[in-house]
Design an enzyme around this catalytic site. Structure first.
Site, PDB file in Angstrom:
ATOM      1  N   ASN A 291       1.308  -1.184  -0.346  1.00 34.60           N
ATOM      2  CA  ASN A 291       0.384   0.228   0.226  1.00 34.60           C
ATOM      3  C   ASN A 291       0.678   1.285   0.060  1.00 34.60           C
ATOM      4  OD1 ASN A 291      -0.147  -1.312   2.677  1.00 34.60           O
ATOM      5  ND2 ASN A 291      -1.188   0.128   3.614  1.00 34.60           N
ATOM      6  N   ASP A 292       0.748   1.861   0.845  1.00 33.25           N
ATOM      7  CA  ASP A 292       1.122   3.496   1.064  1.00 33.25           C
ATOM      8  C   ASP A 292       2.511   3.094   0.382  1.00 33.25           C
ATOM      9  OD1 ASP A 292      -0.689   3.309   2.718  1.00 33.25           O
ATOM     10  OD2 ASP A 292      -0.217   4.309   4.080  1.00 33.25           O
ATOM     11  N   PRO A 293       3.354   4.312  -0.141  1.00 32.00           N
ATOM     12  CA  PRO A 293       4.154   4.775  -0.536  1.00 32.00           C
ATOM     13  C   PRO A 293       4.997   5.065   1.128  1.00 32.00           C
ATOM     14  CG  PRO A 293       3.056   6.618  -1.538  1.00 32.00           C
ATOM     15  CD  PRO A 293       1.942   4.990  -1.239  1.00 32.00           C
TER      16      PRO A 293
END
Ligand SMILES: *[C@@H]1O[C@H](CO)[C@@H](O)[C@H](O)[C@H]1NC(C)=O
Ligand SMILES: *[C@@H]1O[C@H](CO)[C@@H](O)[C@H](O)[C@H]1NC(C)=O
Ligand SMILES: *[C@@H]1O[C@H](CO)[C@@H](O)[C@H](O)[C@H]1NC(C)=O
Length: 598
Positions: A76-78
């Site tokens: 998911n998130d960078p």
């Protein structure tokens, strides 16, 4: 089977052409009915066919060629993007053990010399200590004076509380910064009093105030009021809470992944996070992810570190400014000193089912990196794919000044339609005859669903049909409509996924937003990046962006086509078109594969 599907496609194509070109209502009705019957046939056919196909990699038709994703499993998130000693680093939220989200999250890590090709490294941060034993969630990197990178990240501690932790490189001479050491003083920031245990996360990159102290924000909420808490420190270990948050908005729910950075008022260049508002040369952007809506919103305003005040010029409501009006969440930006620009990336999640993700063995992409800057009018941001994409361009095709008659279709040939970069400028004449629309109170996304790509208007729908089968049984339509209201023109941009796949069980939500341009003064431009299962579109030179995920059953590999279309009653002029095939980048291909591959 080949013949049956081949003839179905031909028949579908002709019934569609008949439908859109015929003026006679009986012919129109007959062709519409036969079109629908054929669609039903193809649909039935698709359901009873397993998706193997003629794709470049037969078992993985949806894996992308130039978008960031890990070798396998969930992402998911960078996290913590940065440039350090000649190398770009990108970390990411990762479940290294499976394709679904897990309650034990890790930091994956990749490095690059060009932001295009990425080499995977070992996990950077893993849940091992009481202060992060239940997950290592998102965070940011800051390069301290003396060229010292540090990371702040959210740990979920042994009591399931969200706390903020510090990590530093084990050996700052290692060009890849493979190993990270967690501070003995962790957690460096504890859960504040009165905040729920799971409502305190995602520290920003730090910035330096006039007083020489570092500042960061941490996302939170209290009674549904979204909050960006502000902390100060001189040494990154001892943080004190500023008495009031930098900003808060009632009713928005928890704020995740805040980002806070300066933008220049007179340049498309970026600025380091610590650049302050000297002589009104910068404005400050506060971006927050609204967890309840899975959307990234931003504010533009003035910030002073002296009185620690942020005064946004716009309000945060559900209808206001977003980075992207499609699937695009938990974004993070960083300043790239090599090219003096600010670069933005985000998590683009899947629109298929968990069962599909298990079958694929992976889930989650990052958007193609975008440069981001303040528009000349200072009212919004502008985003554009980083110029490094040109390294992957080949087979340029193009033409100028071509009229797209009403109800017409034009195939863009000579490029790989399933991996492409397309730039188009549309010119309209006689727009004073545009249909009327009062935009007040109108939800553009809803309008795009109601007036989908099959509904004729006057100016529009016109645009692209991406990842389409030849006979259009599958198509992702990215298009515009132009309206007028009291002497002003309104440009609507839509991405219609409703016919993107004959497969069932996919999220095919249609997205839409207005584009703040005056089509009398400038042409309407569209740039679209197409990569197997992701379509990223930039309208009005990057003023309105829409990202979507699509999973065609047939428009895969060489079967995928790209068309220009105009289904409006007025013709539109393509004043300029350029399109390229986009080659495959080397993204997180594991060493062993790399050797046999070369
Ligand atoms: C640190 O990294 C450099 C460069 O890779 C290497 O030469 C050096 O031996 C490393 N130092 C330690 C203590 O591992
Ligand atoms: C942490 O910072 C505060 C405020 O600046 C100060 O009063 C305190 O002594 C510091 N504590 C440590 C352990 O350095
Ligand atoms: C991910 O995708 C699903 C289905 O398309 C959507 O409902 C959900 O909100 C998304 N989640 C995030 C965090 O983007």
């Amino acid at each position: 089977m080949f013949f049956s599907s081949f003839f179905t496609e031909i028949a579908l194509f002709f019934s569609w052409v008949l439908y859109i070109t015929s003026k006679h209502s009986l012919v129109k009705m007959t062709s519409a009915i036969s079109f629908l019957i054929l669609v039903a046939f193809v649909f039935h056919h698709a359901r009873s066919t397993t998706i193997t196909s003629d794709a470049s990699s037969p078992e993985q038709p949806y894996r992308t060629a130039f978008h960031f994703q890990p070798p396998k499993n969930w992402m998911n998130d960078p996290n913590g993007p940065m440039y350090y000693n000649g190398v770009y680093h990108l970390f990411y939220q990762h479940n290294p053990f499976g394709p679904l989200f897990s309650n034990q999250m890790y930091w994956g890590h990749s490095v690059s010399h060009d932001l295009i090709n990425w080499t995977p490294l070992e996990l950077a941060i893993s849940p091992t200590q009481p202060f992060d034993i239940n997950s290592c969630w998102s965070g940011s990197a800051t390069i301290l004076p003396g060229n010292k990178p540090v990371i702040l990240y959210t740990g979920i501690d042994s009591n399931n509380r969200q706390v903020q932790n510090l990590a530093v490189p084990k050996n700052s001479s290692d060009p890849y910064l493979r190993e990270w050491v967690k501070s003995a003083t962790n957690p460096v920031i504890n859960l504040p009093n009165g905040i729920q245990h799971d409502d305190f996360r995602d520290p920003t990159t730090a910035w330096l105030g006039d007083d020489g102290k570092w500042r960061i924000l941490v996302g939170s909420q209290k009674d549904k009021t979204g909050i960006a808490f502000l902390y100060q420190s001189t040494d990154f270990e001892n943080w004190s809470t500023h008495e009031s948050p930098l900003h808060e908005v009632a009713g928005t729910g928890i704020w995740e992944c805040p980002d806070f950075f300066p933008v220049l008022v007179d340049s498309t260049n970026g600025a380091d996070t610590s650049v302050l508002n000297i002589n009104s040369r910068v404005k400050h952007v506060l971006k927050v992810g609204l967890f309840d809506y899975a959307r990234d919103y931003y504010l533009i305003g003035d910030y002073s570190s002296v009185n620690e005040q942020y005064v946004p010029q716009n309000e945060l409501t559900l209808g206001t400014l977003r980075y992207d009006y499609g699937k695009y969440y938990a974004s993070k930006s960083f300043f790239d000193p090599v090219k003096n620009r600010r670069i933005l990336m985000a998590w683009v999640n899947e629109s298929d089912s968990e069962a599909d993700d298990i079958a694929k063995g992976w889930s989650g992409l990052h958007s193609f990196p975008r440069s981001i800057w303040l528009d000349q009018n200072q009212k919004q941001l502008v985003q554009w794919p980083i110029e490094e994409i040109e390294m992957l361009h080949e087979n340029e095709v193009g033409f100028q000044n071509t009229n797209l008659e009403d109800a017409s279709l034009l195939e863009i040939e000579g490029i790989t339609a399933w991996q492409a970069d397309v730039m188009i400028s549309f010119k309209l004449t006689n727009i004073q005859e545009a249909e009327k629309l009062d935009p007040s109170g109108v939800d553009p996304q809803l309008l795009c669903s109601e007036m989908n790509a099959l509904k004729r208007g006057k100016f529009g729908p016109f645009g692209l049909l991406a990842l389409a089968t030849y006979e259009l049984s599958e198509q992702t339509a990215i298009f515009f409509r132009v309206f007028q209201n009291k002497g002003q023109y309104i440009v609507l941009m839509c991405s219609d996924q409703s016919r993107s796949s004959t497969r069932v069980g996919l999220d095919k939500t249609t997205y839409g937003a207005f584009v703040d341009i005056d089509p009398q003064q400038e042409e309407i431009s569209l740039r679209t990046l197409i990569d197997q299962s992701i379509v990223e579109s930039f309208g009005g030179g990057g003023k309105t962006c829409i990202t979507s995920r699509v999973y065609p059953a047939f428009a895969i590999g060489e079967q995928a086509k790209l068309f220009l279309f105009n289904y409006g009653r007025e013709s539109v002029m393509i004043s300029d078109l350029k399109a390229w095939s986009v080659k495959k980048a080397r993204i997180n291909i594991e060493e062993t594969v790399m050797c046999t591959d070369q």
